[in-house]
Design a protein around this motif. Sequence first.
Motif, PDB file in Angstrom:
ATOM      1  N   UNK A  73       9.286  21.741   5.227  1.00  0.00           N
ATOM      2  CA  UNK A  73       8.434  21.568   5.851  1.00  0.00           C
ATOM      3  C   UNK A  73       8.229  20.824   5.268  1.00  0.00           C
ATOM      4  N   UNK A  74       8.108  19.088   4.811  1.00  0.00           N
ATOM      5  CA  UNK A  74       6.644  18.891   4.371  1.00  0.00           C
ATOM      6  C   UNK A  74       6.072  18.220   4.617  1.00  0.00           C
ATOM      7  N   UNK A  75       5.206  16.593   4.059  1.00  0.00           N
ATOM      8  CA  UNK A  75       4.520  15.871   5.188  1.00  0.00           C
ATOM      9  C   UNK A  75       4.767  14.698   5.221  1.00  0.00           C
ATOM     10  N   UNK A  76       4.483  13.362   6.358  1.00  0.00           N
ATOM     11  CA  UNK A  76       4.993  12.589   6.394  1.00  0.00           C
ATOM     12  C   UNK A  76       3.549  11.546   6.201  1.00  0.00           C
ATOM     13  N   UNK A  77       3.443  10.254   5.908  1.00  0.00           N
ATOM     14  CA  UNK A  77       2.540   9.849   6.232  1.00  0.00           C
ATOM     15  C   UNK A  77       2.112   8.091   5.785  1.00  0.00           C
ATOM     16  N   UNK A  78       1.387   7.959   6.724  1.00  0.00           N
ATOM     17  CA  UNK A  78       1.547   5.804   6.690  1.00  0.00           C
ATOM     18  C   UNK A  78       0.704   5.008   5.862  1.00  0.00           C
ATOM     19  N   UNK A  79       1.101   4.037   5.980  1.00  0.00           N
ATOM     20  CA  UNK A  79      -0.552   3.238   5.358  1.00  0.00           C
ATOM     21  C   UNK A  79      -0.719   1.805   6.835  1.00  0.00           C
TER      22      UNK A  79
ATOM     23  N   UNK B 198      -7.192   1.724  -3.293  1.00  0.00           N
ATOM     24  CA  UNK B 198      -7.689   2.921  -2.517  1.00  0.00           C
ATOM     25  C   UNK B 198      -6.970   3.714  -1.735  1.00  0.00           C
ATOM     26  N   UNK B 199      -5.345   3.318  -2.033  1.00  0.00           N
ATOM     27  CA  UNK B 199      -4.483   4.198  -2.031  1.00  0.00           C
ATOM     28  C   UNK B 199      -4.778   4.804  -3.556  1.00  0.00           C
ATOM     29  N   UNK B 200      -5.376   4.095  -4.730  1.00  0.00           N
ATOM     30  CA  UNK B 200      -5.644   5.646  -5.431  1.00  0.00           C
ATOM     31  C   UNK B 200      -5.963   6.779  -5.226  1.00  0.00           C
TER      32      UNK B 200
ATOM     33  N   UNK C   6      13.437   9.705  -1.550  1.00  0.00           N
ATOM     34  CA  UNK C   6      13.683   8.801  -2.630  1.00  0.00           C
ATOM     35  C   UNK C   6      13.486   8.390  -3.749  1.00  0.00           C
ATOM     36  N   UNK C   7      12.570   8.655  -3.541  1.00  0.00           N
ATOM     37  CA  UNK C   7      11.250   8.052  -4.941  1.00  0.00           C
ATOM     38  C   UNK C   7      10.863   7.325  -5.183  1.00  0.00           C
ATOM     39  N   UNK C   8      10.763   7.035  -3.233  1.00  0.00           N
ATOM     40  CA  UNK C   8       9.469   6.012  -3.096  1.00  0.00           C
ATOM     41  C   UNK C   8       9.891   5.545  -1.466  1.00  0.00           C
ATOM     42  N   UNK C   9       9.739   4.367  -1.525  1.00  0.00           N
ATOM     43  CA  UNK C   9       9.289   3.397   0.095  1.00  0.00           C
ATOM     44  C   UNK C   9       9.810   2.424   0.018  1.00  0.00           C
ATOM     45  N   UNK C  10      10.634   1.556   1.289  1.00  0.00           N
ATOM     46  CA  UNK C  10      10.178  -0.150   1.038  1.00  0.00           C
ATOM     47  C   UNK C  10       9.859   0.022   2.728  1.00  0.00           C
ATOM     48  N   UNK C  11       8.779   0.827   2.980  1.00  0.00           N
ATOM     49  CA  UNK C  11       8.572   0.440   4.476  1.00  0.00           C
ATOM     50  C   UNK C  11       6.773   1.042   4.550  1.00  0.00           C
ATOM     51  N   UNK C  12       6.042   1.806   5.655  1.00  0.00           N
ATOM     52  CA  UNK C  12       5.466   1.829   5.771  1.00  0.00           C
ATOM     53  C   UNK C  12       5.014   3.241   5.242  1.00  0.00           C
ATOM     54  N   UNK C  13       5.734   4.487   5.563  1.00  0.00           N
ATOM     55  CA  UNK C  13       5.723   5.736   5.160  1.00  0.00           C
ATOM     56  C   UNK C  13       6.331   6.096   4.453  1.00  0.00           C
TER      57      UNK C  13
ATOM     58  N   UNK D  51       0.963  -1.042   0.086  1.00  0.00           N
ATOM     59  CA  UNK D  51       0.101  -0.254   0.335  1.00  0.00           C
ATOM     60  C   UNK D  51       1.166   1.141   0.006  1.00  0.00           C
ATOM     61  N   UNK D  52       1.699   0.772   0.805  1.00  0.00           N
ATOM     62  CA  UNK D  52       2.943   2.347   0.702  1.00  0.00           C
ATOM     63  C   UNK D  52       3.106   2.875  -0.513  1.00  0.00           C
ATOM     64  N   UNK D  53       4.053   1.250  -1.094  1.00  0.00           N
ATOM     65  CA  UNK D  53       4.246   1.671  -2.319  1.00  0.00           C
ATOM     66  C   UNK D  53       3.776   2.223  -3.426  1.00  0.00           C
TER      67      UNK D  53
END
Length: 442
Positions: free
Chosen positions: A391-397, A409-411, A342-349, A325-327
Amino acid sequence: MAVSPAPSSGHLPRTSPRSPWDAPPGGAPDPWTPWAGPEALRRQDPELADVLLAELRRQRQDLQLIAAENFTSPAVLAALGSPLANKYAEGYPGARHHGGCEVVDLAERLAVDRATALFGAEHANVQPHSGSSAVLAAYAALLRPGDTVLAMALAQGGHLTHGSPANFSGRWFDFVGYGVDPVTGLIDHDRVRALALAHRPKAIVCGSISYPRHPDYAAFREIADEVDAYLIADAAHPIGLVAGGVAPSPVPYADVVCATTHKVLRGPRGGLVMCPAELAGRMDRAVFPFTQGGAQMHTVAAKAVALGEAATPAFAAYTRQVVANARALAGELSQLGLTVATGGTDTHLITADPAPLGVDGPAARRRCAAAGIVLDVCAVPAPDRPGGCVKGIRLGTAAVTTQGMTEPEMGRIAALLAAALREDAGTRAEVAELTGEFQPYP
């Protein structure tokens, strides 16, 4: 020790006369039943009961994208609201400073055994009240005031306990901050090594509140060995992914692993420390009596529940979906114009700069909140900006995945977030429609 089963009615034995907490005669649930908490609270304190119900409505109606939050299971909530909350239990199982701990000892031993088995650790301490308490205990066990510590710089994603001048860490220790490559956003291990060689720290902290990639624990271990430093892994965010087998484990590499039991691990709010057997005594003394007093036994029991849940195939499948979902969400946000770190994520955030859509992090959080989307502000590396970050945003799945949402649903979430930033009318109603389809506590 064998524990006698509860009476078949589910009620605890009653030896006292009726109290102000008792239900009136006539069939209402007995408030001494451990799971009758909501009814008992409604009768005793309707004002506070309304506050709790309002928070439940908020969690059901809003889109919960805070990377550090999740929805615990009803079993975890039951342990938190159990009679174990009544027990004072300073010390450790078999060596308490209070009598009557024979039963709560069982709960703590379960939590410790489940933690060590789940993560392959030689020793675990489940008493820290929070992730910050766990880090404080690690420092107390390994360091002395004035020691030099190398950790991720706060502006690059480090935690308050990694040297903030407003925190005990910045006041008691001499912190040196490392960061990320200004172009890739990835940790620059050559720079970490150079700083370690120049400052010869007593400890190196590997961990972040907003780094979306897997840490290279082996590289940090090599650097720590080169300068004869302890390696402390602050795995508060990834530890749930480690439990599910979708992230590398710091346990084989770090001298001490600090973690939280909420976030992706989906347990109660609390801390956890793991270490090799040779450091067990030092770590336990650093938790109690050095940094805190009696353990919160209801929370310890809830940790045992969550750790048991995390050892199941269902939890492993859950963590795989969290990452998927995070990706997917990171890709959708990038397509909509946000600059994803970083152009994406390996994790939940995910961390992102919403500037291409005309807002900064604080404004983005306000606009999202108005639309029923809950997320955080964080520092995002930006080499072309003053200070090297914005100052950006941080979000997680983690939370939305617990609710049952998947890639489609991520879309929808990405589109709703973009609409919220544009302040489109009707976005809040669309958010409510989505969350109404995926209730955390039906």
